[in-house]
Design a protein around this motif. Structure first.
Motif, short mmCIF file in Angstrom:
data_model
loop_
_atom_site.label_atom_id
_atom_site.label_comp_id
_atom_site.label_asym_id
_atom_site.label_seq_id
_atom_site.Cartn_x
_atom_site.Cartn_y
_atom_site.Cartn_z
N ARG A 27 -17.92 71.88 17.27
CA ARG A 27 -16.40 70.57 17.24
C ARG A 27 -16.57 70.64 14.90
NH1 ARG A 27 -20.13 66.92 20.00
NH2 ARG A 27 -20.28 68.18 21.89
N ASP A 28 -17.29 71.02 14.18
CA ASP A 28 -17.69 70.93 12.72
C ASP A 28 -17.25 72.16 12.69
OD1 ASP A 28 -17.02 68.13 13.07
OD2 ASP A 28 -19.61 67.93 12.86
N GLY A 29 -16.89 73.25 12.74
CA GLY A 29 -16.36 74.53 12.24
C GLY A 29 -18.35 75.53 12.29
N ALA A 49 -19.35 76.96 9.77
CA ALA A 49 -19.31 75.55 7.99
C ALA A 49 -21.03 75.48 8.07
CB ALA A 49 -18.45 74.46 8.78
N CYS A 50 -21.83 75.61 8.77
CA CYS A 50 -23.36 75.18 8.58
C CYS A 50 -23.70 75.92 7.33
CB CYS A 50 -24.18 75.14 9.98
SG CYS A 50 -23.63 74.15 11.10
N CYS A 53 -23.59 74.05 3.68
CA CYS A 53 -23.54 72.20 4.00
C CYS A 53 -24.42 71.99 3.67
CB CYS A 53 -22.80 72.41 5.39
SG CYS A 53 -22.77 70.48 6.56
N THR A 59 -29.10 68.64 10.01
CA THR A 59 -28.25 69.53 11.63
C THR A 59 -29.34 69.53 11.81
OG1 THR A 59 -25.36 69.63 10.65
CG2 THR A 59 -27.14 70.83 12.73
#
Length: 92
Positions: A27-29, A49-50, A53, A59
């Motif tokens: 959901r957040d890439g 995207a993690c 980040c 996470t």
């Protein structure tokens, strides 16, 4: 002590990652890959995207670790394998 072999853990860990964790990260890439399991340590790699980040530590702790410990066993240890550092680990 975890009453399962590393081989026994592969299927349930993969299932939790695929069905519960991956959709949350997507959901957040972000994405996650199961790298291997050794001595009840689950080696994963946060991707997409993690990578880089500032919330990736949270996470790992509050999504990945929480889900795996809740659904499988509270003594599991989760290890994040950073992108580019795969050669430092030996996976099964």
């Amino acid at each position: 002590m975890i009453p399962f072999s590393d081989e026994d853990l592969k299927t349930p860990v993969s299932k939790i990652i695929d069905e519960k964790i991956s959709p949350m990260l997507a959901r957040d890439g972000g994405a996650i890959k199961l790298m291997g399991i050794k001595d009840a340590k689950v080696f994963v790699q946060l991707q997409g995207a993690c990578v880089g980040c500032s919330a990736s530590g949270s996470t790992l702790k509050f999504i990945v670790e929480k889900e795996l410990k809740t659904w499988i066993h509270p003594d599991l240890e989760i290890v994040n394998v950073l992108v580019g550092e795969e050669s430092k680990y030996e996976f099964n």
